[in-house]
Enzyme design. Structure first.
Site, short mmCIF file in Angstrom:
data_model
loop_
_atom_site.label_atom_id
_atom_site.label_comp_id
_atom_site.label_asym_id
_atom_site.label_seq_id
_atom_site.Cartn_x
_atom_site.Cartn_y
_atom_site.Cartn_z
N HIS A 223 0.86 -1.20 0.00
CA HIS A 223 0.00 0.00 0.00
C HIS A 223 0.89 1.24 0.00
CE1 HIS A 223 -3.46 2.46 0.57
NE2 HIS A 223 -3.79 2.18 1.82
N HIS A 262 -2.31 -2.51 -9.58
CA HIS A 262 -3.32 -1.85 -8.75
C HIS A 262 -4.56 -2.74 -8.71
CE1 HIS A 262 -5.99 1.20 -7.11
NE2 HIS A 262 -4.91 1.87 -6.78
N ASP A 313 2.51 5.60 -6.81
CA ASP A 313 3.75 5.56 -6.03
C ASP A 313 4.99 5.53 -6.92
OD1 ASP A 313 1.94 3.48 -3.81
OD2 ASP A 313 2.57 5.55 -3.44
C1 SDX Z 1 -1.51 2.10 -3.34
O1 SDX Z 1 -6.19 0.59 -3.40
C2 SDX Z 1 -5.74 1.82 -3.62
O2 SDX Z 1 -6.43 2.69 -4.09
C3 SDX Z 1 -4.30 2.05 -3.17
C4 SDX Z 1 -3.67 3.36 -3.59
C5 SDX Z 1 -4.34 4.55 -2.91
O3 SDX Z 1 -4.29 5.64 -3.46
O4 SDX Z 1 -4.80 4.37 -1.72
O5 SDX Z 1 -3.77 3.50 -4.98
C6 SDX Z 1 -2.20 3.41 -3.17
O6 SDX Z 1 -1.43 1.35 -2.41
C7 SDX Z 1 -0.99 1.72 -4.70
C8 SDX Z 1 -0.37 0.28 -4.74
C9 SDX Z 1 1.04 0.35 -4.19
N1 SDX Z 1 1.62 -1.01 -4.07
C10 SDX Z 1 2.59 -1.45 -4.86
O7 SDX Z 1 3.10 -0.81 -5.78
C11 SDX Z 1 3.10 -2.84 -4.50
C12 SDX Z 1 3.21 -3.72 -5.77
N2 SDX Z 1 1.89 -4.00 -6.31
C13 SDX Z 1 1.32 -5.32 -6.03
O8 SDX Z 1 1.59 -5.77 -4.73
C14 SDX Z 1 -0.14 -5.38 -6.46
O9 SDX Z 1 -0.24 -4.85 -7.72
C15 SDX Z 1 -1.20 -4.73 -5.60
C16 SDX Z 1 -1.12 -5.18 -4.20
C17 SDX Z 1 -1.12 -3.25 -5.67
C18 SDX Z 1 -2.54 -5.17 -6.16
O10 SDX Z 1 -2.64 -6.49 -5.86
P1 SDX Z 1 -3.74 -7.43 -6.50
O11 SDX Z 1 -4.92 -6.68 -6.97
O12 SDX Z 1 -4.00 -8.53 -5.49
O13 SDX Z 1 -2.92 -7.95 -7.74
P2 SDX Z 1 -3.54 -8.78 -8.90
O14 SDX Z 1 -4.36 -9.90 -8.36
O15 SDX Z 1 -4.21 -7.82 -9.84
O16 SDX Z 1 -2.27 -9.39 -9.65
C19 SDX Z 1 -2.51 -10.10 -10.84
C20 SDX Z 1 -1.20 -10.72 -11.26
C21 SDX Z 1 -0.58 -11.58 -10.15
O17 SDX Z 1 0.16 -12.58 -10.80
P3 SDX Z 1 -0.44 -14.11 -10.79
O18 SDX Z 1 -0.55 -14.51 -9.33
O19 SDX Z 1 -1.81 -14.00 -11.48
O20 SDX Z 1 0.58 -14.90 -11.57
O21 SDX Z 1 -0.23 -9.67 -11.50
C22 SDX Z 1 0.88 -9.86 -10.66
C23 SDX Z 1 0.40 -10.68 -9.47
O22 SDX Z 1 1.49 -11.37 -8.89
N3 SDX Z 1 1.31 -8.55 -10.17
C24 SDX Z 1 2.58 -8.17 -10.11
C25 SDX Z 1 2.56 -6.88 -9.58
N4 SDX Z 1 1.29 -6.52 -9.34
C26 SDX Z 1 0.53 -7.56 -9.72
N5 SDX Z 1 3.72 -8.81 -10.46
C27 SDX Z 1 4.88 -8.12 -10.26
N6 SDX Z 1 4.93 -6.88 -9.73
C28 SDX Z 1 3.80 -6.24 -9.39
N7 SDX Z 1 3.88 -5.02 -8.87
#
Ligand code: SDX
Length: 377
Positions: A223, A262, A313
């Site tokens: 987050h 996201h 971010d």
């Molecule tokens: C913020 O919710 C909000 O509005 C938050 C925010 C706000 O203003 O409050 O926007 C602020 O928190 C932004 C997010 C910051 N976090 C990061 O940058 C951390 C990295 N991102 C990931 O951890 C992830 O993208 C999340 C946690 C942000 C979202 O997670 P999801 O929705 O559970 O991810 P997903 O199910 O859509 O992922 C689908 C696939 C997965 O692979 P598989 O398991 O299907 O093989 O995409 C992959 C994920 O592993 N994936 C990534 C990735 N993000 C998703 N792979 C590598 N790097 C990434 N960053």
């Protein structure tokens, strides 16, 4: 028919309540605060006008803004007791832990802490908006063995923050870039930390408890903590021309690439173009293009190879680094902004409250009788 209910781990795709504060539209990759597109607010309003909008539902008139700014300035100072407490924090404390503790302490000092009436909650929100930047700046300076710099009531919100951190006010382009980042970070519907604040409020707990809990949630690298992780990642990459190789090596280890992806935006975070524009302004002002060049390579590879877009971010990290902030301050700066969205949701939850209490589907051991200790061997 299966007796397993429809479990939505992570509450993916679940509409938990209604809200009038902001609207995320992934299909058009856009975001509005009380009906105003954030890009429009960035170009035609300031962060404190946006704070007023989130809390009151309308942009302020000139008179309303003057009164709002007067209240904010008058509430910036920390109590002498809290300043002494900050000085006692472990030097190794993470700034988000320090801020979480400082806000909790403010709750203990606040004469209206237990009053959860809308009027009292609004007054406490204003005190938090005004004091959190002072606490962030003071803990940063104390951690470096420097004396805190008192807030200057003669300075606007953003200028005062730079004054308290660095002892000087930067050029107008830097202030504008910071103000834009504060508008973009202010609010984003039911993100994890905002929903945390609503969940705490749903038990009729108070504003400071809700905000303390929200800070704990925002700290996480999935987050708000991501903006710090982004900068650490960029600094690991020796130069833009080895960025692609560095990233592909991470692909091999299935590691998360911070600042990408996201839960709601799947074709790009609506806030990124604006934040990227101002991060590029900072790169030009400082004369250091390295971070944005490396970022461009990472974004291109993530898009073509994984179809994963950057989130806010990703450009915010290098922008804050170029502004001169220490990396561990990045997420506390996010708090200085998000207190506005969190408080708006605390007010909304309190106005039409229902205790938030989801169900769990049991998958543990089937029912069994207790064997007395003497017979348990
Ligand atoms: C913020 O919710 C909000 O509005 C938050 C925010 C706000 O203003 O409050 O926007 C602020 O928190 C932004 C997010 C910051 N976090 C990061 O940058 C951390 C990295 N991102 C990931 O951890 C992830 O993208 C999340 C946690 C942000 C979202 O997670 P999801 O929705 O559970 O991810 P997903 O199910 O859509 O992922 C689908 C696939 C997965 O692979 P598989 O398991 O299907 O093989 O995409 C992959 C994920 O592993 N994936 C990534 C990735 N993000 C998703 N792979 C590598 N790097 C990434 N960053």
């Amino acid at each position: 028919m299966s007796d397993t209910p429809d479990i939505r781990k992570g509450l993916v795709g679940v509409y938990a309540d209604v809200s009038a504060v902001s609207k995320v539209m992934p299909e058009t990759n856009s975001l509005t605060y009380r009906g105003y597109p954030v890009q429009d607010l960035c170009e035609n309003a300031s962060f404190d006008e946006t704070a007023y909008l989130l809390w009151h539902g309308e942009l302020p008139t000139a008179g309303q803004l003057t009164a709002f700014r007067t209240q904010e300035k008058a509430n910036r100072a920390l109590s002498p007791t809290l300043l002494r407490v900050l000085a006692e924090f472990p030097k190794s404390a993470h700034p988000m832990d320090a801020l979480r503790t400082a806000v909790s302490f403010m709750g203990m000092e606040d004469p209206e802490a237990a009053d959860i009436s809308d009027a009292a909650q609004r007054r406490k929100a204003m005190r938090l908006l005004a004091k959190i930047p002072t606490a962030v700046a003071a803990t940063n300076r104390i951690s470096k063995g420097l004396a805190p710099i008192a807030p200057d009531q003669g300075l606007p919100f953003c200028e005062n923050f730079f004054h308290m951190v660095f002892g000087k006010v930067p050029a107008p382009e830097v202030i504008k870039a910071f103000d834009v980042s504060m508008i973009l970070y202010a609010e984003h519907t039911f993100n994890a930390s905002t929903y945390t604040a609503r969940l705490v409020t749903s038990s009729m707990s108070d504003m400071h408890s809700a905000i303390t809990a929200a800070i704990g949630s925002l700290k996480g690298p999935l987050h708000g903590g991501a903006n710090e992780a982004v900068m650490h990642m960029l600094k690991e990459i020796p130069s833009p021309d080895v960025a692609e190789a560095w990233l592909r090596e991470r692909f091999d280890h299935k590691a998360l690439v911070m600042g990408f992806g996201h839960r709601v935006y799947k074709t790009g975070d609506s806030r990124v173009p604006t934040m990227k524009k101002y991060a590029e302004v900072m790169a030009r002002v400082v004369g250091d293009e390295r971070w944005m060049k490396t970022s461009a390579v990472l974004a291109q590879v993530m898009l073509t190879e994984k179809n994963i877009h950057p989130n806010l971010d990703f450009p915010a990290g290098p922008a804050y680094y170029l502004m001169g902030f220490d990396i561990p301050m990045f997420t506390p700066i996010f708090v200085c902004s998000r207190i506005t969205g969190w408080a708006a949701h605390v007010l909304e939850q309190g106005a039409d409250n229902r205790l938030i209490r989801p169900l769990s589907h049991y998958t543990g051991v089937t029912e069994r009788a207790v064997v007395p200790l003497a017979s348990r061997g």
